[in-house]
Write an enzyme that holds these catalytic residues in place. Structure first.
Site, PDB file in Angstrom:
ATOM      1  N   TYR A  11      66.322  64.794 -49.479  1.00 53.90           N
ATOM      2  CA  TYR A  11      65.005  65.604 -49.863  1.00 53.90           C
ATOM      3  C   TYR A  11      65.559  67.104 -49.562  1.00 53.90           C
ATOM      4  O   TYR A  11      65.658  67.220 -48.113  1.00 53.90           O
ATOM      5  CB  TYR A  11      64.003  65.254 -49.567  1.00 53.90           C
ATOM      6  CG  TYR A  11      62.900  64.466 -50.694  1.00 53.90           C
ATOM      7  CD1 TYR A  11      62.675  65.370 -51.783  1.00 53.90           C
ATOM      8  CD2 TYR A  11      62.637  63.371 -50.872  1.00 53.90           C
ATOM      9  CE1 TYR A  11      62.191  64.871 -52.592  1.00 53.90           C
ATOM     10  CE2 TYR A  11      61.924  62.763 -51.574  1.00 53.90           C
ATOM     11  CZ  TYR A  11      61.851  63.656 -52.787  1.00 53.90           C
ATOM     12  OH  TYR A  11      60.872  63.060 -53.816  1.00 53.90           O
TER      13      TYR A  11
ATOM     14  N   GLU B 276      63.456  70.208 -50.151  1.00 57.15           N
ATOM     15  CA  GLU B 276      62.576  71.581 -50.651  1.00 57.15           C
ATOM     16  C   GLU B 276      62.947  72.809 -50.009  1.00 57.15           C
ATOM     17  O   GLU B 276      63.133  72.786 -48.769  1.00 57.15           O
ATOM     18  CB  GLU B 276      61.261  70.922 -50.516  1.00 57.15           C
ATOM     19  CG  GLU B 276      60.612  69.829 -51.256  1.00 57.15           C
ATOM     20  CD  GLU B 276      60.783  68.427 -50.949  1.00 57.15           C
ATOM     21  OE1 GLU B 276      61.644  68.312 -50.002  1.00 57.15           O
ATOM     22  OE2 GLU B 276      60.062  67.661 -51.389  1.00 57.15           O
TER      23      GLU B 276
ATOM     24  N   ASP C 298      68.607  82.282 -73.274  1.00 53.98           N
ATOM     25  CA  ASP C 298      69.188  80.890 -73.187  1.00 53.98           C
ATOM     26  C   ASP C 298      70.371  80.358 -73.536  1.00 53.98           C
ATOM     27  O   ASP C 298      70.371  80.277 -74.910  1.00 53.98           O
ATOM     28  CB  ASP C 298      67.642  80.087 -73.556  1.00 53.98           C
ATOM     29  CG  ASP C 298      67.905  78.433 -73.483  1.00 53.98           C
ATOM     30  OD1 ASP C 298      69.226  78.141 -73.206  1.00 53.98           O
ATOM     31  OD2 ASP C 298      67.213  77.617 -74.045  1.00 53.98           O
TER      32      ASP C 298
ATOM     33  N   THR D  84      71.720  74.973 -69.406  1.00 55.45           N
ATOM     34  CA  THR D  84      71.818  73.661 -68.862  1.00 55.45           C
ATOM     35  C   THR D  84      73.356  73.741 -68.634  1.00 55.45           C
ATOM     36  O   THR D  84      73.964  74.508 -68.627  1.00 55.45           O
ATOM     37  CB  THR D  84      71.556  72.618 -69.993  1.00 55.45           C
ATOM     38  OG1 THR D  84      72.125  73.190 -71.239  1.00 55.45           O
ATOM     39  CG2 THR D  84      70.237  72.322 -70.385  1.00 55.45           C
TER      40      THR D  84
ATOM     41  N   LYS E 137      76.182  70.879 -71.676  1.00 54.87           N
ATOM     42  CA  LYS E 137      76.689  71.148 -72.866  1.00 54.87           C
ATOM     43  C   LYS E 137      78.181  71.638 -73.250  1.00 54.87           C
ATOM     44  O   LYS E 137      79.074  70.795 -72.773  1.00 54.87           O
ATOM     45  CB  LYS E 137      75.811  71.947 -73.735  1.00 54.87           C
ATOM     46  CG  LYS E 137      74.296  71.539 -73.784  1.00 54.87           C
ATOM     47  CD  LYS E 137      73.254  72.100 -74.464  1.00 54.87           C
ATOM     48  CE  LYS E 137      72.000  71.565 -74.784  1.00 54.87           C
ATOM     49  NZ  LYS E 137      70.944  71.861 -73.763  1.00 54.87           N
TER      50      LYS E 137
ATOM     51  N   ARG F  37      74.089  66.481 -65.922  1.00 53.88           N
ATOM     52  CA  ARG F  37      72.946  66.811 -66.671  1.00 53.88           C
ATOM     53  C   ARG F  37      71.961  67.795 -65.752  1.00 53.88           C
ATOM     54  O   ARG F  37      71.216  67.027 -64.698  1.00 53.88           O
ATOM     55  CB  ARG F  37      72.076  65.738 -66.821  1.00 53.88           C
ATOM     56  CG  ARG F  37      72.988  64.792 -68.022  1.00 53.88           C
ATOM     57  CD  ARG F  37      72.911  65.490 -69.491  1.00 53.88           C
ATOM     58  NE  ARG F  37      71.566  65.616 -70.000  1.00 53.88           N
ATOM     59  CZ  ARG F  37      70.969  64.665 -71.024  1.00 53.88           C
ATOM     60  NH1 ARG F  37      71.912  64.231 -71.631  1.00 53.88           N
ATOM     61  NH2 ARG F  37      70.008  65.179 -71.524  1.00 53.88           N
TER      62      ARG F  37
HETATM   63  N1  DSN Z   1      68.469  68.562 -76.700  1.00 51.08           N
HETATM   64  C1  DSN Z   1      69.158  69.647 -76.626  1.00 51.08           C
HETATM   65  C2  DSN Z   1      69.959  69.937 -77.896  1.00 51.08           C
HETATM   66  O1  DSN Z   1      70.573  68.966 -78.571  1.00 51.08           O
HETATM   67  O2  DSN Z   1      70.168  71.100 -78.623  1.00 51.08           O
HETATM   68  C3  DSN Z   1      68.247  71.037 -76.593  1.00 51.08           C
HETATM   69  O3  DSN Z   1      67.482  70.931 -75.431  1.00 51.08           O
END
Ligand code: DSN
Length: 414
Positions: free
Chosen positions: A51, A53, A198, A224, A227, A233
């Site tokens: 942990y 924080e 974003d 994120t 991707k 993740r």
């Molecule tokens: N779930 C993601 C996507 O597939 O674009 C976005 O959060």
């Protein structure tokens, strides 16, 4: 995973089945990928036990000497990768919390925010009415042009002048064209708004130099890490200056989160280094080449593509206009044969998000697997055959075997 196999065979078997499914399918969900073994090792490490924080050298619990070094490394590598002095925060648990953190750092509950409408390519957390970002804030939603399905800057400027948003959001989940961050910044400046980019979907393309960068334009960049960037993740936030970064810190903790996921932070550090290589540049370049080739091949087979093609990693197909099939039926038929994508709304869709008019496909995962432009011809043939015969169960199952044989020729080798 020999220990897991001995201790919990049920979970072990399910993980093995999922691994097999991933390797035997053509995975076209544009937000998914395969990560490297290094990233899998970092996410499966002892860091999950700790942990932490707070932030580096300002923690609430002791025993943070190593964790501080890991978090510092992730932050430094983020700056190196994006060649920026924006201030990183690598603690958001995922993309949706990152966007909420960004919005709450830039404005107050009740303020006006302006993001792209969900069925035009925006994300739920860009102010969609069913998301709390659409309830906490006065959300104004812009759309793409009815004629071209492209971003219409004059319309956005007009709407921004009328509604005076505190934050304008750009960067999308289902928009197949390049985002012009400079033009968004001009509009944000004209109305005194913050600009939130974003870039979750395109971060790997930005890192690889095949999409323009939001740094220098956006006040906050959220992303994120899993991707096109091909990391674990998780998510991170980059703030333009110290004042915004301070607000982001406070919104992360105590505002919205508790302890950071240190195993994810370490894996993110690994992915930032992996993405800062010539190999990754070629990879991101190949993602776009594959997507453009797949779009072309689909068009040649009579498919109706939103905006007519793609500049990035994803393609949006209007399946009703293409083959008179609703998107959900199309995605289910494709899945039966081993092509995994998602049903998706298209701009000005009259159908609901659960049963929309199209599908969304993309090339990040298949590019990681090593597929090249010529393989896109095969994939377009498969998609065409499946959707022409979507109600022919026998053919779909036979095609499943062909797809398994095709995709097993490729290997993950990193
Ligand atoms: N779930 C993601 C996507 O597939 O674009 C976005 O959060």
């Amino acid at each position: 995973m020999s220990i897991l196999e001995k201790k919990d065979k049920k979970v072990f078997d399910l993980i093995k089945k999922e691994e097999k499914r991933q390797l035997e399918s053509i995975r076209l969900i544009p937000s998914e990928n395969y990560v490297s073994k290094s990233i899998l090792e970092a996410t499966g490490s002892c860091l999950t036990n700790k942990y932490s924080e707070g932030f580096s050298r300002k923690r609430y619990y002791e025993g943070q000497n190593i964790i501080d070094q890991i978090e510092d490394l992730a932050c430094n590598r983020a700056q190196e990768l994006f060649k920026t002095d924006y201030i990183p925060n690598v603690q958001p648990y995922s993309g949706s919390p990152a966007n909420l953190i960004a919005l709450l750092s830039l404005c107050n509950i009740g303020d006006t925010i302006m993001g792209m409408h969900l069925s035009h390519g925006g994300h739920l957390t860009h102010g969609w009415k069913a998301s709390y970002t659409g309830k906490f804030f006065n959300s104004v939603q812009y759309t793409v042009s009815k004629e071209t399905n492209l971003i219409d800057f004059e319309e956005i400027r007009k709407l921004a002048k009328e509604t005076k948003p505190k934050v304008i959001i750009c960067g999308y989940t289902a928009y197949p064209r390049e985002v012009d961050f400079k033009k968004f910044k001009e509009i944000a400046d004209e109305v005194g708004a913050f600009l939130l980019a974003d870039t979750s979907h395109i971060t790997g393309l930005i890192a690889g130099g095949v999409h323009q960068s939001p740094f220098g334009f956006a006040d906050i960049v959220t992303s994120t890490s899993h991707k096109t960037l091909r990391g674990p993740r998780g998510a991170f936030i980059m703030s333009k200056n110290k004042e915004i970064a301070k607000r982001v810190e406070k919104t992360v903790i105590p505002g919205l989160q508790g302890g950071p996921h240190n195993h994810t932070t370490a894996a993110m550090a690994v992915s930032f280094a992996e993405a800062n290589t010539e190999n990754f540049k070629s990879y991101s370049n190949q993602i776009v080449k594959n997507a453009k080739k797949l779009a072309l091949e689909l068009k040649n087979r009579g498919f109706n593509l939103v905006t007519g093609g793609t500049d990035n990693h994803l393609i949006l197909i209007n399946t009703i206009k293409s083959k008179n099939i609703i998107g959900k039926e199309a995605s289910l038929a494709l899945a039966k044969s081993g092509i995994i994508c998602n049903a998706n709304t298209v701009p000005f869709d009259t159908r609901s998000p659960i049963s929309p008019s199209g599908i969304r496909i993309g090339t990040p995962a298949i590019t990681t697997l090593g597929l090249k432009e010529d393989d896109m011809i095969t994939i377009a043939d498969f998609i065409d055959k499946i959707l022409e015969n979507y109600d022919n169960n026998e053919l779909l199952l036979k095609t499943r075997e062909e797809i398994r044989n095709f995709v097993l020729k490729f290997n993950l080798d990193f």
